[in-house]
Design an enzyme around this catalytic site. Structure first.
Site, PDB file in Angstrom:
ATOM      1  N   ASN A   9       0.871  -1.188   0.000  1.00 31.02           N
ATOM      2  CA  ASN A   9       0.000   0.000   0.000  1.00 31.02           C
ATOM      3  C   ASN A   9       0.901   1.229   0.000  1.00 31.02           C
ATOM      4  OD1 ASN A   9      -1.778   2.064   0.523  1.00 31.02           O
ATOM      5  ND2 ASN A   9      -2.338   1.368   2.588  1.00 31.02           N
ATOM      6  N   LYS A  11       0.000   4.221  -0.187  1.00 32.34           N
ATOM      7  CA  LYS A  11      -0.648   5.388   0.448  1.00 32.34           C
ATOM      8  C   LYS A  11      -0.464   6.618  -0.440  1.00 32.34           C
ATOM      9  CE  LYS A  11      -0.019   3.107   4.848  1.00 32.34           C
ATOM     10  NZ  LYS A  11       0.143   3.188   6.300  1.00 32.34           N
ATOM     11  N   HIS A  90      -9.299   1.148   5.317  1.00 32.85           N
ATOM     12  CA  HIS A  90      -8.003   1.328   5.992  1.00 32.85           C
ATOM     13  C   HIS A  90      -8.195   2.285   7.174  1.00 32.85           C
ATOM     14  CE1 HIS A  90      -3.867   2.466   6.746  1.00 32.85           C
ATOM     15  NE2 HIS A  90      -3.517   1.389   6.083  1.00 32.85           N
ATOM     16  N   GLU A  92      -6.556   4.684   8.132  1.00 30.20           N
ATOM     17  CA  GLU A  92      -6.347   6.096   7.782  1.00 30.20           C
ATOM     18  C   GLU A  92      -7.585   6.669   7.102  1.00 30.20           C
ATOM     19  OE1 GLU A  92      -2.655   5.397   5.730  1.00 30.20           O
ATOM     20  OE2 GLU A  92      -1.741   4.857   7.655  1.00 30.20           O
ATOM     21  N   GLU A 160      -4.817  -4.845  10.753  1.00 26.81           N
ATOM     22  CA  GLU A 160      -3.788  -3.829  10.927  1.00 26.81           C
ATOM     23  C   GLU A 160      -4.024  -3.075  12.236  1.00 26.81           C
ATOM     24  OE1 GLU A 160      -2.008  -2.732   6.805  1.00 26.81           O
ATOM     25  OE2 GLU A 160      -3.604  -1.333   7.283  1.00 26.81           O
ATOM     26  N   GLY A 166       3.116   2.262  10.736  1.00 27.47           N
ATOM     27  CA  GLY A 166       4.090   3.336  10.565  1.00 27.47           C
ATOM     28  C   GLY A 166       4.862   3.680  11.832  1.00 27.47           C
ATOM     29  N   SER A 205       4.000  -2.158  10.164  1.00 25.29           N
ATOM     30  CA  SER A 205       5.449  -2.211  10.370  1.00 25.29           C
ATOM     31  C   SER A 205       6.081  -3.540   9.951  1.00 25.29           C
ATOM     32  CB  SER A 205       5.807  -1.871  11.826  1.00 25.29           C
ATOM     33  OG  SER A 205       5.405  -0.534  12.128  1.00 25.29           O
TER      34      SER A 205
HETATM   35  P1  13P Z   1       3.414   0.376   7.530  1.00 26.02           P
HETATM   36  O1  13P Z   1       3.895  -0.909   6.906  1.00 26.02           O
HETATM   37  O2  13P Z   1       4.115   1.590   6.999  1.00 26.02           O
HETATM   38  O3  13P Z   1       3.390   0.297   9.018  1.00 26.02           O
HETATM   39  O4  13P Z   1       1.888   0.557   7.064  1.00 26.02           O
HETATM   40  C1  13P Z   1       1.005  -0.502   7.212  1.00 26.02           C
HETATM   41  C2  13P Z   1      -0.244  -0.157   6.494  1.00 26.02           C
HETATM   42  O5  13P Z   1      -0.994   0.703   6.923  1.00 26.02           O
HETATM   43  C3  13P Z   1      -0.526  -0.864   5.234  1.00 26.02           C
HETATM   44  O6  13P Z   1      -1.830  -0.615   4.803  1.00 26.02           O
END
Ligand code: 13P
Length: 245
Positions: A9, A11, A90, A92, A160, A166, A205
């Site tokens: 992803n 983002k 997601h 976010e 997640e 992150g 992560s």
């Molecule tokens: P990270 O791998 O940067 O922690 O992000 C995970 C994520 O939100 C994937 O959708």
């Protein structure tokens, strides 16, 4: 048998120059695991025409197939641009855009109607975990975000934990297994054999250095990777780890 899935992803990262990372990942047609990259919408068409053996997905879609929704993207548009998957719900999107489980479920139906696989995300906050509510919260999100009609072919679930995204913080493999086993039981309880066939991805992560132990965890069928999917040098070894698992 569930085919493993390594999903990236990107983002809100990536200008056209980032397409070179797809070239660097190379032809993944021979990969045992399915490989999926979800770039920003602006790069989907270019990405889809550039890759071999790598599926391309969107990061969100609208619940309607067309209409007066300025700035939104319909599932049919993602499919038309060459996407085969779309990430939905997601954390976010849930946090930045107030998406709730019902919204996510309506988007999943739109995705299926357009022929896309819905990658539906669930995950608890740190407050939820510390209060001992993880399985309740994640289970409620699962039942509300995954509509009737979900199948092994049209749906992937990504667990997640919000606090692991992150942050470099990763749950223990025991914590991941507890949630994934619970999600599997809920999916089988509701969807039977289809629920047993749905892939369950872990996200938060994931990197090459922790991929082996995560992929060895009960009911983990792959990963949804953010930061470590942006560079082929980081994502390639994660694909390799999944292929070796
Ligand atoms: P990270 O791998 O940067 O922690 O992000 C995970 C994520 O939100 C994937 O959708």
């Amino acid at each position: 048998m569930r085919r493993k899935l390594a999903a990236g992803n990107w983002k809100m990262n990536g200008l056209s120059a980032a397409l070179a990372e797809l070239d660097a990942l190379g032809d993944q047609s021979a990969s045992a695991a399915e490989v999926l990259i979800c770039p920003p919408a602006t790069l989907i068409a270019a990405a889809a025409s550039r890759v071999s053996g790598i599926a391309i997905g969107g990061q969100d879609c609208h619940a309607a197939q067309s209409g007066a929704h300025t700035g939104d993207i319909a599932a049919s548009m993602l499919a038309d641009a060459g996407a085969s998957h779309v990430i939905l719900g997601h954390s976010e999107r849930r946090a930045d855009h107030g998406e709730d489980d019902y919204t996510v479920a309506t988007k999943a139906i739109a995705a299926w109607e357009a022929g896309l696989v819905a990658v539906i995300c669930v995950g608890e906050t740190l407050d939820d975990r510390e209060a001992g509510r993880t399985l309740d919260v994640v289970g409620t999100q699962l039942s509300g975000s995954v509509p009737d009609g979900a199948s092994a072919a049209n749906t992937v679930i990504a667990y997640e934990p919000v606090w692991a995204i992150g942050t470099g913080k990763v749950p223990t493999t025991e914590q991941i297994a507890e949630v994934h086993d619970d999600l599997r039981a809920r999916l089988v309880g509701r969807f039977g054999a289809e629920g047993d066939g749905m892939r369950l991805l872990y996200g938060g992560s994931v990197k090459a250095s922790n991929a082996d132990e995560i992929f060895a965890t009960s009911n983990v069928d792959g990963a949804l990777v953010g930061g470590a999917s942006l560079k082929a040098a980081d994502f390639g070894p994660i694909i390799d780890a999944l292929n070796a698992s």
